[in-house]
Design an enzyme around this catalytic site. Structure first.
Site, PDB file in Angstrom:
ATOM      1  N   SER A  16       5.687  -3.377  -4.037  1.00 26.39           N
ATOM      2  CA  SER A  16       6.948  -4.375  -4.034  1.00 26.39           C
ATOM      3  C   SER A  16       6.476  -5.692  -3.516  1.00 26.39           C
ATOM      4  O   SER A  16       7.261  -6.643  -4.175  1.00 26.39           O
ATOM      5  CB  SER A  16       7.802  -3.918  -3.063  1.00 26.39           C
ATOM      6  OG  SER A  16       8.401  -2.366  -3.575  1.00 26.39           O
ATOM      7  N   ARG A  76      -1.211   5.718  -4.110  1.00 31.90           N
ATOM      8  CA  ARG A  76      -1.750   5.228  -5.100  1.00 31.90           C
ATOM      9  C   ARG A  76      -3.320   5.152  -5.084  1.00 31.90           C
ATOM     10  O   ARG A  76      -3.990   5.857  -5.730  1.00 31.90           O
ATOM     11  CB  ARG A  76      -1.395   3.753  -5.000  1.00 31.90           C
ATOM     12  CG  ARG A  76       0.054   3.406  -5.399  1.00 31.90           C
ATOM     13  CD  ARG A  76       0.641   2.006  -4.921  1.00 31.90           C
ATOM     14  NE  ARG A  76       0.588   1.810  -3.504  1.00 31.90           N
ATOM     15  CZ  ARG A  76       1.267   0.832  -2.924  1.00 31.90           C
ATOM     16  NH1 ARG A  76       1.790   0.104  -3.808  1.00 31.90           N
ATOM     17  NH2 ARG A  76       0.936   0.657  -1.665  1.00 31.90           N
TER      18      ARG A  76
END
Ligand code: PNS
Length: 170
Positions: A128, A90
Site C-alpha cells: 500500500s 511477501r
C-alpha cells in the site's frame, strides 16, 4: 465453523490483499477482514473509507465481513470468535516482523493460530505504501489496485493537492 480474521491497515487495499482474500475465503467458513483504526499511523484514508472500499471490492464473496477494529488484534480475534489470523508473507523482509507478531499473539492467546499465505509471485513487490507513493506523483496505479480503489485513490490525491495549494500563501 472455521472463522479467521485477516487484519491490516488496507490503506488502500491492493491486488496483493485481494489475492490473499480470494485464496483464504476458499479455505475458511467465514473471513473477517479487520481494518485497523489507528490514527497514530496517519492513514491516507479514514477507517470508514477503507471499510467502504473493501466492501465494494469483495462483493463477490458471500462468506466475508469487513469490520473495523482498535486495540490489540488478539482481543479483536477473540471478540469475533476467530480461531485463525490470516497474514500474507511477501519477501524475507516481512518474515521477522510477522514471526514476532504471530509469536506474541500466540503467547497472548494460545488458542488463536496465525496462518500464513505466501503472496503470489505477481504481487510479491506490492505494498500500500508504494501504491500511495506512485499515486502521489501521478503514476498509473491501475495494475496495483482494484479499479474502484484506483478511482478513490486518484480522487484523494487530487483533494490533497488542492488542499496543499490552498494552504500556500499568495
Ligand atoms: O497492514 P499492516 O499495517 O501490515 O497490518 C498490521 C496489523 C494491523 C496487523 C498490526 O499492526 C496489528 O495487529 N495491530 C494491532 C495492535 C496489535 O495487536 N499489535 C500486535 C501485537 S504484536
Amino acid at each position: 465453523m472455521l472463522r479467521a480474521v485477516y487484519p491490516g491497515s488496507f490503506d488502500p487495499v491492493t491486488l496483493g490483499h485481494m489475492d490473499i482474500i480470494r485464496r483464504s475465503v476458499k479455505i475458511v467458513d467465514e473471513l473477517i477482514v479487520g481494518v485497523l483504526n489507528n490514527n497514530a499511523k496517519m492513514p491516507l484514508f479514514s477507517v470508514e473509507e477503507r471499510v467502504k472500499m473493501l466492501n465494494d471490492v469483495t462483493r463477490e464473496f458471500s462468506n466475508i465481513k469487513i469490520v473495523p477494529f482498535e486495540g490489540l488484534l488478539i482481543d479483536f480475534a477473540r471478540q469475533m470468535n476467530a480461531s485463525f489470523v490470516v497474514r500474507g508473507l511477501r519477501a524475507i523482509t516481512d518474515f521477522e516482523y510477522e514471526l514476532q507478531m504471530s509469536q506474541t499473539n500466540h503467547k497472548l492467546e494460545p488458542d488463536v493460530e496465525t496462518m500464513f499465505f505466501t503472496t503470489s509471485i505477481e504481487y510479491s513487490y506490492l505494498s500500500s505504501t508504494t501504491v500511495r507513493e506512485v499515486a502521489a506523483f501521478g503514476g498509473d496505479i491501475s495494475q496495483f489496485v482494484p479499479e474502484a480503489v484506483a478511482i478513490q485513490l486518484n480522487r484523494k490525491m487530487n483533494e490533497e493537492k488542492e488542499r496543499v495549494m490552498n494552504e500556500q500563501p499568495n
